[in-house]
Design an enzyme around this catalytic site. Structure first.
Site, PDB file in Angstrom:
ATOM      1  N   TYR A 274      12.006  39.299  73.949  1.00  0.00           N
ATOM      2  CA  TYR A 274      11.901  39.084  72.503  1.00  0.00           C
ATOM      3  C   TYR A 274      11.230  37.759  72.196  1.00  0.00           C
ATOM      4  O   TYR A 274      11.521  36.733  72.823  1.00  0.00           O
ATOM      5  CB  TYR A 274      13.299  39.062  71.875  1.00  0.00           C
ATOM      6  CG  TYR A 274      13.889  40.435  71.650  1.00  0.00           C
ATOM      7  CD1 TYR A 274      13.217  41.395  70.874  1.00  0.00           C
ATOM      8  CD2 TYR A 274      15.119  40.765  72.197  1.00  0.00           C
ATOM      9  CE1 TYR A 274      13.773  42.650  70.674  1.00  0.00           C
ATOM     10  CE2 TYR A 274      15.685  42.019  71.991  1.00  0.00           C
ATOM     11  CZ  TYR A 274      15.000  42.951  71.225  1.00  0.00           C
ATOM     12  OH  TYR A 274      15.551  44.194  71.022  1.00  0.00           O
TER      13      TYR A 274
ATOM     14  N   LYS B  42      47.110  33.893  76.357  1.00  0.00           N
ATOM     15  CA  LYS B  42      46.618  34.373  75.056  1.00  0.00           C
ATOM     16  C   LYS B  42      45.160  34.817  75.194  1.00  0.00           C
ATOM     17  O   LYS B  42      44.517  34.528  76.209  1.00  0.00           O
ATOM     18  CB  LYS B  42      46.732  33.245  74.033  1.00  0.00           C
ATOM     19  CG  LYS B  42      45.919  32.006  74.399  1.00  0.00           C
ATOM     20  CD  LYS B  42      46.431  30.761  73.697  1.00  0.00           C
ATOM     21  CE  LYS B  42      45.531  29.575  74.014  1.00  0.00           C
ATOM     22  NZ  LYS B  42      46.169  28.295  73.650  1.00  0.00           N
TER      23      LYS B  42
HETATM   24  C1  LIG Z   1      46.213  27.352  74.586  1.00  0.00           C
HETATM   25  C2  LIG Z   1      47.340  26.437  74.707  1.00  0.00           C
HETATM   26  C3  LIG Z   1      47.651  25.825  75.928  1.00  0.00           C
HETATM   27  C4  LIG Z   1      46.761  25.922  77.137  1.00  0.00           C
HETATM   28  O1  LIG Z   1      45.701  24.992  76.987  1.00  0.00           O
HETATM   29  P1  LIG Z   1      44.557  24.773  78.084  1.00  0.00           P
HETATM   30  O2  LIG Z   1      43.751  23.658  77.543  1.00  0.00           O
HETATM   31  O3  LIG Z   1      43.805  26.050  78.159  1.00  0.00           O
HETATM   32  O4  LIG Z   1      45.246  24.448  79.369  1.00  0.00           O
HETATM   33  C5  LIG Z   1      48.816  25.090  76.000  1.00  0.00           C
HETATM   34  N1  LIG Z   1      49.600  24.914  74.898  1.00  0.00           N
HETATM   35  C6  LIG Z   1      49.304  25.440  73.703  1.00  0.00           C
HETATM   36  C7  LIG Z   1      50.193  25.204  72.550  1.00  0.00           C
HETATM   37  C8  LIG Z   1      48.152  26.205  73.554  1.00  0.00           C
HETATM   38  O5  LIG Z   1      47.840  26.711  72.359  1.00  0.00           O
END
Ligand SMILES: *Cc1c(COP(=O)(O)O)cnc(C)c1O
Length: 339
Positions: A239, A34
């Protein structure tokens, strides 16, 4: 076209992390890709993980899934499920996460298609409550999921969620059961069930101490020097003039800034490297520019490249950003180049 800033991405580190996570879990690993593969690039990551043997991928939403049409059927799941305005894609499974989504799935006449289901075991984020499990009846549940809230620390919720998930496995019929994210994998094989779902650790993140020395870094931002200049003792840099030179020094201005995910929190704290030399950040990080003390890098010239230190554990400690935020913040102007 020439890109003055780039993200070096390491194919062998990515696939080795994948294989190590699966070996530690003792079951197949899926991949959370994702948010554009945690900022690294979902399409490029998915191709490489397919080559490494990965057969389960997770995105958040349907537009993210639409970019991944090259994945084999039934290998991609959409974690946010199917909302009232979403169009399902054939061969992609929603992770249905509320009684309303399940009712809608059935009302659309899709109950014969395989789906995933998320059950909430204590996080109070997405998922059916433990009291709503009867809604699952009549579904073809490919994989039943829950998600750990505190896997990266010692917290009573871990044992409680594990216990509840074991109850689920014994009371709800599904093809597979999956609980652990990256941190969960390092808690031990009790958490593995049939499939683990790492994200962070695939991309080099260190979710728990046990991952140190096991998980390899995958990304390294690099930026090109636009200008070199001498800053005289007593003069300030950047800055708000937050840095004043204690002596004459050689500074270089490089082509990266907070718009690229090199956050302002790195101001006067971060550093870059050139060959063996360390180049501390001087003063404020700008939107597109960072000034570095290049006094130790006498051979550095305009047009040369420096590597920003982006060790995820160290950078998170330094800036207060999580390793997740650091990765997903890496901007579109960094040209991804895979080795
Ligand atoms: C994002 C997500 C993961 C992966 O989690 P990490 O901590 O990045 O390994 C796994 N399961 C779900 C439901 C998630 O939303």
């Amino acid at each position: 076209m020439h890109f003055p800033l780039r993200l070096r991405c390491d194919t062998s580190a990515l696939s080795e992390n994948y294989k190590r996570l699966s070996a530690i879990a003792g079951v197949p690993a899926g991949a959370a890709i994702k948010a554009n593969g945690y900022g690294v690039g979902a399409v490029e990551v998915a191709h490489r993980l397919l080559d490494a043997g990965c057969r389960d991928f997770f995105v958040s939403s349907w537009p993210e899934a639409a970019e991944l049409g090259f994945l084999p059927d039934e290998s991609l799941s959409v974690l946010h499920g199917l909302g009232p305005d979403d169009e399902p894609i054939e061969g992609v499974r929603p992770v249905l996460c509320s009684t309303a989504q399940i009712a809608d799935w059935k009302a659309r006449g899709l109950a014969d298609r395989p789906c995933d289901v998320m059950v909430d075991t204590g996080m109070n984020r997405l998922g059916l409550a433990m009291t709503e499990l009867s809604a699952i009846e009549g579904l073809r549940v490919h994989t039943l999921h829950s998600h750990l809230a505190c896997a990266d620390e010692e917290h009573p919720l871990n044992a409680l969620q594990l216990d509840r998930f074991r109850t689920l496995r014994n009371s709800v019929k599904a093809g597979r059961y999956s609980l652990a994210n990256s941190a969960g994998i390092f808690r031990g094989a009790d958490y593995s069930f049939d499939l683990v779902r790492p994200g962070l650790a695939l991309y080099g993140g260190i979710p728990r101490l046990e991952a140190r020395g096991v998980i390899r870094p995958v990304v390294a931002p690099q930026a090109q020097v636009i200008q070199t200049r001498t800053v005289r003792a007593g003069e300030s840099v950047g800055y708000n003039a937050t840095f004043t030179a204690p002596r004459d020094l050689t500074a270089v201005i490089v082509n990266i800034g907070y718009a690229d995910g090199y956050w302002r929190a790195f101001s006067s704290l971060g550093h870059a490297t050139y060959e063996e030399a360390t180049l501390p950040v001087l003063g404020r990080v700008s939107m597109d520019l960072v000034t570095l003390d290049a006094s130790a890098a006498g051979r550095l010239r305009e047009g040369d490249w420096v590597a920003l230190d982006f060790d995820l554990e160290r950078a998170a400690g330094l800036t207060g950003f999580s390793q997740y935020e650091l990765l997903t913040g890496l901007g579109r102007r960094l040209a991804r180049s895979w080795t």
